[in-house]
Design a protein around this motif. Structure first.
Motif, PDB file in Angstrom:
ATOM      1  N   HIS A 202       0.824  -1.326   0.091  1.00 43.05           N
ATOM      2  CA  HIS A 202       0.082   0.008  -0.197  1.00 43.05           C
ATOM      3  C   HIS A 202       0.866   1.414  -0.035  1.00 43.05           C
ATOM      4  CE1 HIS A 202      -3.773   2.068   0.432  1.00 43.05           C
ATOM      5  NE2 HIS A 202      -3.207   2.758   1.711  1.00 43.05           N
TER       6      HIS A 202
ATOM      7  N   GLY B 157       6.193   1.367   2.356  1.00 39.73           N
ATOM      8  CA  GLY B 157       7.921   1.500   2.484  1.00 39.73           C
ATOM      9  C   GLY B 157       8.139   0.733   1.093  1.00 39.73           C
TER      10      GLY B 157
ATOM     11  N   SER C 249       9.394   1.859  -1.902  1.00 40.27           N
ATOM     12  CA  SER C 249      10.647   2.352  -2.357  1.00 40.27           C
ATOM     13  C   SER C 249      11.701   2.213  -1.414  1.00 40.27           C
ATOM     14  CB  SER C 249      10.299   3.717  -2.778  1.00 40.27           C
ATOM     15  OG  SER C 249       9.199   3.912  -3.372  1.00 40.27           O
ATOM     16  N   THR C 250      11.595   2.390  -0.202  1.00 37.20           N
ATOM     17  CA  THR C 250      12.475   2.270   0.995  1.00 37.20           C
ATOM     18  C   THR C 250      13.182   0.970   0.703  1.00 37.20           C
ATOM     19  OG1 THR C 250      11.318   3.926   2.024  1.00 37.20           O
ATOM     20  CG2 THR C 250      13.453   2.804   2.997  1.00 37.20           C
TER      21      THR C 250
ATOM     22  N   ASP D 214      11.655   5.903  -8.097  1.00 35.71           N
ATOM     23  CA  ASP D 214      10.783   6.589  -8.357  1.00 35.71           C
ATOM     24  C   ASP D 214      11.424   7.770  -9.412  1.00 35.71           C
ATOM     25  OD1 ASP D 214       8.804   5.382  -7.469  1.00 35.71           O
ATOM     26  OD2 ASP D 214       8.679   6.938  -5.631  1.00 35.71           O
TER      27      ASP D 214
ATOM     28  N   ILE E 282       3.614   8.535  -4.909  1.00 33.62           N
ATOM     29  CA  ILE E 282       3.055   7.376  -5.682  1.00 33.62           C
ATOM     30  C   ILE E 282       4.033   6.923  -6.991  1.00 33.62           C
ATOM     31  CG2 ILE E 282       0.814   7.774  -5.438  1.00 33.62           C
ATOM     32  CD1 ILE E 282       0.869   9.529  -8.065  1.00 33.62           C
ATOM     33  N   THR E 283       3.999   5.669  -7.292  1.00 34.06           N
ATOM     34  CA  THR E 283       4.970   5.116  -8.302  1.00 34.06           C
ATOM     35  C   THR E 283       3.967   5.230  -9.523  1.00 34.06           C
ATOM     36  OG1 THR E 283       6.086   4.274  -6.540  1.00 34.06           O
ATOM     37  CG2 THR E 283       6.417   3.661  -8.924  1.00 34.06           C
TER      38      THR E 283
ATOM     39  N   ASN F  44       7.173  -4.465   7.518  1.00 34.06           N
ATOM     40  CA  ASN F  44       8.031  -3.589   7.654  1.00 34.06           C
ATOM     41  C   ASN F  44       7.931  -2.406   8.728  1.00 34.06           C
ATOM     42  OD1 ASN F  44      10.037  -1.842   6.362  1.00 34.06           O
ATOM     43  ND2 ASN F  44       8.892  -0.403   5.373  1.00 34.06           N
TER      44      ASN F  44
ATOM     45  N   ASP G  84      11.046  -0.997  13.400  1.00 37.99           N
ATOM     46  CA  ASP G  84      11.995  -0.047  14.244  1.00 37.99           C
ATOM     47  C   ASP G  84      11.001   0.748  15.170  1.00 37.99           C
ATOM     48  OD1 ASP G  84      12.478   2.658  12.413  1.00 37.99           O
ATOM     49  OD2 ASP G  84      11.920   0.891  11.486  1.00 37.99           O
TER      50      ASP G  84
ATOM     51  N   LYS H 174      14.245   1.020   7.065  1.00 33.60           N
ATOM     52  CA  LYS H 174      14.854   2.137   7.502  1.00 33.60           C
ATOM     53  C   LYS H 174      16.448   1.822   8.143  1.00 33.60           C
ATOM     54  CE  LYS H 174      14.369   6.500   9.927  1.00 33.60           C
ATOM     55  NZ  LYS H 174      13.376   7.111  11.108  1.00 33.60           N
TER      56      LYS H 174
HETATM   57  P1  GTP Z   1       4.780   4.656  -2.549  1.00 29.97           P
HETATM   58  O1  GTP Z   1       5.807   5.018  -3.387  1.00 29.97           O
HETATM   59  O2  GTP Z   1       4.181   6.275  -2.242  1.00 29.97           O
HETATM   60  O3  GTP Z   1       3.817   3.777  -2.896  1.00 29.97           O
HETATM   61  O4  GTP Z   1       5.228   4.564  -0.977  1.00 29.97           O
HETATM   62  P2  GTP Z   1       6.251   3.448  -0.589  1.00 29.97           P
HETATM   63  O5  GTP Z   1       5.485   2.205  -0.390  1.00 29.97           O
HETATM   64  O6  GTP Z   1       7.278   3.436  -1.807  1.00 29.97           O
HETATM   65  O7  GTP Z   1       6.729   4.055   0.600  1.00 29.97           O
HETATM   66  P3  GTP Z   1       8.132   4.819   0.939  1.00 29.97           P
HETATM   67  O8  GTP Z   1       9.213   3.748   1.033  1.00 29.97           O
HETATM   68  O9  GTP Z   1       8.398   6.190   0.080  1.00 29.97           O
HETATM   69  O10 GTP Z   1       8.207   5.128   2.422  1.00 29.97           O
HETATM   70  C1  GTP Z   1       6.990   5.582   2.928  1.00 29.97           C
HETATM   71  C2  GTP Z   1       7.517   6.388   4.206  1.00 29.97           C
HETATM   72  O11 GTP Z   1       7.824   5.422   5.319  1.00 29.97           O
HETATM   73  C3  GTP Z   1       8.734   7.199   4.166  1.00 29.97           C
HETATM   74  O12 GTP Z   1       8.950   8.209   4.953  1.00 29.97           O
HETATM   75  C4  GTP Z   1       9.897   6.099   4.591  1.00 29.97           C
HETATM   76  O13 GTP Z   1      11.067   7.025   5.117  1.00 29.97           O
HETATM   77  C5  GTP Z   1       8.982   5.555   5.792  1.00 29.97           C
HETATM   78  N1  GTP Z   1       9.877   4.213   5.939  1.00 29.97           N
HETATM   79  C6  GTP Z   1       9.899   3.312   5.167  1.00 29.97           C
HETATM   80  N2  GTP Z   1      10.596   2.068   5.635  1.00 29.97           N
HETATM   81  C7  GTP Z   1      10.484   2.302   6.896  1.00 29.97           C
HETATM   82  C8  GTP Z   1      10.888   1.666   8.013  1.00 29.97           C
HETATM   83  O14 GTP Z   1      11.412   0.691   8.089  1.00 29.97           O
HETATM   84  N3  GTP Z   1      10.876   2.242   9.540  1.00 29.97           N
HETATM   85  C9  GTP Z   1      10.389   3.534   9.422  1.00 29.97           C
HETATM   86  N4  GTP Z   1      10.484   4.164  10.602  1.00 29.97           N
HETATM   87  N5  GTP Z   1       9.968   4.357   8.266  1.00 29.97           N
HETATM   88  C10 GTP Z   1      10.069   3.658   7.110  1.00 29.97           C
END
Ligand code: GTP
Length: 597
Positions: free
Chosen positions: A14, A18, A20-21, A44, A54-55, A133, A136, A166
């Motif tokens: 969703h 997370g 992309s991270t 992205d 969003i992607t 995910n 932490d 993260k």
């Molecule tokens: P879209 O590209 O919009 O679909 O989002 P995404 O699913 O790719 O999420 P993204 O990786 O952009 O992460 C969303 C937010 O969650 C960012 O602010 C990240 O820094 C944060 N985030 C991702 N993984 C973690 C984690 O393991 N721990 C914490 N504390 N924050 C995280």
């Protein structure tokens, strides 16, 4: 690479959970990109995507991973678009890989979009590895979320991997799971070439770049290939993989994912889901499931400043080159002048294109009410599509009208369930299902797409304080009692405000619209009637009273700078107005008037 050492996967998640991270971490861990080259959120690539989080375009990356067993694996990650508007693109990307990581934010749990994408992955027969995910964070509740994955999705989550994208915890475990829990691709290198066109986009240096997944056979530079949908033949002039930057390779064989360029002029000539084969001794049987993309939402886009029409045409043509699912044709409106009637895959797609025209090309736009595509069955037996409510023929010629319906899935905390049901009911919804998972309800509704395109999502977010998640798919067309409602300002019909409504709701909608317009249109020197009508019959009416005095009158004798300011303000306001007969209507009226509260 031999098939046994390839793993192809996508990440299902969703928004904000997370994806992309995690992708960045996997790349970093395997050192595909030197650390200094790492840009945040590498996958992205477009600004607008980053800003909105969003992607949009499928992206891909090939990484090499030396597993704990000492063997070297090639891992191909295809990044799928996360939004419902691109459901078909998602389904194609899913078919190009054998497995998925299901990433769920362990502080949030399963959301509607997670569900929709997981079903797509299951449809494509994926092996799925659940990843919890953000462990932490103190609010992380892995057990509860794992239980939810089992309850709501029906996946075994006992071996879910606990990850913090993260901090890097669990990344090696994730890579090992990709190698050991996801299947290797199958394919026959000696069979005729069969490759899937997964995605394509326009690159200003390379022309059209095509993302391919080879199923059987292989492709290399200078090969002549056929796109089976339209039979066009091209010669490959560049072939390579993404690391994630483009790197040329000798050839791509079965199970591999990479790109080709072949002097293709426009993205339109490449269709997502098409099968690519060799010109000579090609395969006879294309891959199943190809579907030309069909716009479902239409609206008119007009430049605020009519002298910018040519610039706008230029912008639209350029955008269309790069987006085969965006359609447009010229439209003239008595009120708005020259513009375009544009078709989109959904509302998000509409917003993205509109934003790009405004920002990248610096053209201010008036957007008319989005409309879905209606099917008209005429009394003389003819069947037509209606893309613009303004074109609705007189009802006496129409036998019946069908509208698109969707199946909407909404996940919402208990506390807000009542409000959600009311909202769906108000929008002519038919409840299909209601189930619980913990303290959250999953509601499934059959709704008219028409009632959703405008502001359903905004309303849903506001009645649930942002806690609901929503997803939908179009399920088909159904007849209903639909009529065109016209809006007349000072007795002149304003095309851009006409809309299709259900007969039973017409009075209420008409009244709401004329009341809103009364507030949105500034007073003039004369009285202005504002009316809603069906056919010749007025169903609601308001009258905007005349201005009694000049706006500056009260400043006479006062200080001159104040008067100046007022005049300037009026002038600035003017720029965003359009003249309808003798009446100026401000731009925001077109959108605001259509919002239902
Ligand atoms: P879209 O590209 O919009 O679909 O989002 P995404 O699913 O790719 O999420 P993204 O990786 O952009 O992460 C969303 C937010 O969650 C960012 O602010 C990240 O820094 C944060 N985030 C991702 N993984 C973690 C984690 O393991 N721990 C914490 N504390 N924050 C995280």
């Amino acid at each position: 690479t031999d098939l046994a050492h390839i793993r192809n996967f996508s990440i299902v998640a969703h928004i904000d959970h997370g994806k992309s991270t995690l992708a960045d971490r996997l790349i970093q861990e395997t050192q595909t990109v030197a650390l200094r080259d790492m840009k945040a959120q590498m996958l992205d690539s477009m600004d607008i995507e980053r800003e909105r989080g969003i992607t949009i375009k499928a992206n891909t990356v090939r990484i090499d991973y030396k597993a704990k067993n000492g063997e070297l694996y090639v891992l191909n990650l295809i990044d799928t678009p996360g939004h419902v508007d691109f459901a078909y693109e998602v389904s194609r990307s899913m078919r190009a890989v054998e497995g998925s990581l299901l990433v769920v934010d362990s502080t949030q749990g399963v959301e509607a979009q997670t569900l929709a994408n997981v079903y797509q992955a299951l449809d494509a027969d994926h092996e799925i590895v659940p990843v919890l995910n953000k462990i932490d964070l103190p609010a992380s509740e892995c057990e509860a979320v794992a239980a939810q994955i089992e309850d709501v999705i029906g996946l075994d989550a006992s071996e879910a991997i606990q990850v913090s994208a993260k901090t890097g915890v669990g990344i090696i475990e994730t890579l090992e799971a990709i190698v050991h829990r996801l299947p290797a691709p199958k394919g026959d290198v000696d069979a005729p070439l069969k490759a899937m066109l997964v995605d394509s986009w326009y690159d200003s240096y390379l022309g059209v770049v095509v993302l391919v997944r080879v199923i059987d056979g292989s492709m290399k530079k200078n090969d002549r290939i056929t796109f089976m949908q339209n039979g066009t033949v091209h010669q490959i002039d560049r072939i390579g993989v993404f690391r994630p930057q483009m790197v040329n390779v000798e050839r791509l064989g079965p199970g591999e994912i990479g790109f080709i360029t072949a002097s293709i002029k426009q993205v339109r000539d490449t269709r997502v889901g098409d099968t690519i084969t060799s010109e000579k001794k090609g395969t006879a049987k294309p891959l199943p499931g190809f579907k030309p993309s069909q716009p479902v939402v239409f609206c008119g886009l007009f430049p605020v400043d009519s002298s910018e029409f040519e610039d706008m045409r230029d912008a639209i043509e350029k955008l269309a080159l790069n987006d085969a699912s965006f359609s447009y044709e010229m439209e003239t409106s008595a009120a708005l002048g020259f513009g375009f009637r544009c078709g989109f895959l959904g509302l998000l797609h509409l917003e993205v294109i509109r934003d790009r025209i405004e920002r990248e090309y610096n053209i201010e736009l008036i957007t008319t009410a989005p409309s879905v595509v209606y099917h008209l069955y005429m009394k003389d037996g003819e069947q037509r599509e209606l893309h613009n409510p303004a074109d609705m023929p007189d009802l006496t010629y129409v036998d019946h009208v069908e509208e698109p319906r969707i199946k909407a899935t909404i996940l919402v905390p208990d506390d807000y369930l009542g409000d959600v049901l009311k909202l769906c009911q108000d929008r002519r919804g038919i409840q299909l299902d209601l189930t619980y998972a913990g303290s959250r309800a999953m509601v499934v509704y059959d709704l008219p797409l028409n009632e959703v395109v405008f502001d359903f999502y905004d309303r849903l977010k506001s009645v649930t304080k942002g806690y609901a998640s929503f997803d939908y798919q179009v399920i088909g067309y159904r007849e209903d009692n639909l009529v065109k409602m016209s809006i007349l300002v000072n007795d002149e019909p304003v095309d851009a405000l006409s809309m299709m409504v259900h007969r039973d709701r017409a009075e209420a909608r008409g009244r709401a619209m004329v009341e809103k317009l009364k507030d949105l249109i500034p007073r003039h020197m004369f009285k202005i009637p504002i009316q809603a009508a069906i056919g010749g019959k007025v169903i609601a009416r308001e009258t905007l009273s005349a201005l009694r005095k000049d706006v500056t009158a009260k400043c006479y004798g006062g200080d001159a700078s104040r008067k100046r300011k007022l005049l300037d303000k009026q002038k600035a306001g003017k720029k965003k107005m359009r003249q309808f007969g003798k009446v100026d209507i401000p731009q925001e009226a077109f959108i605001s008037a259509l919002k239902m509260d």
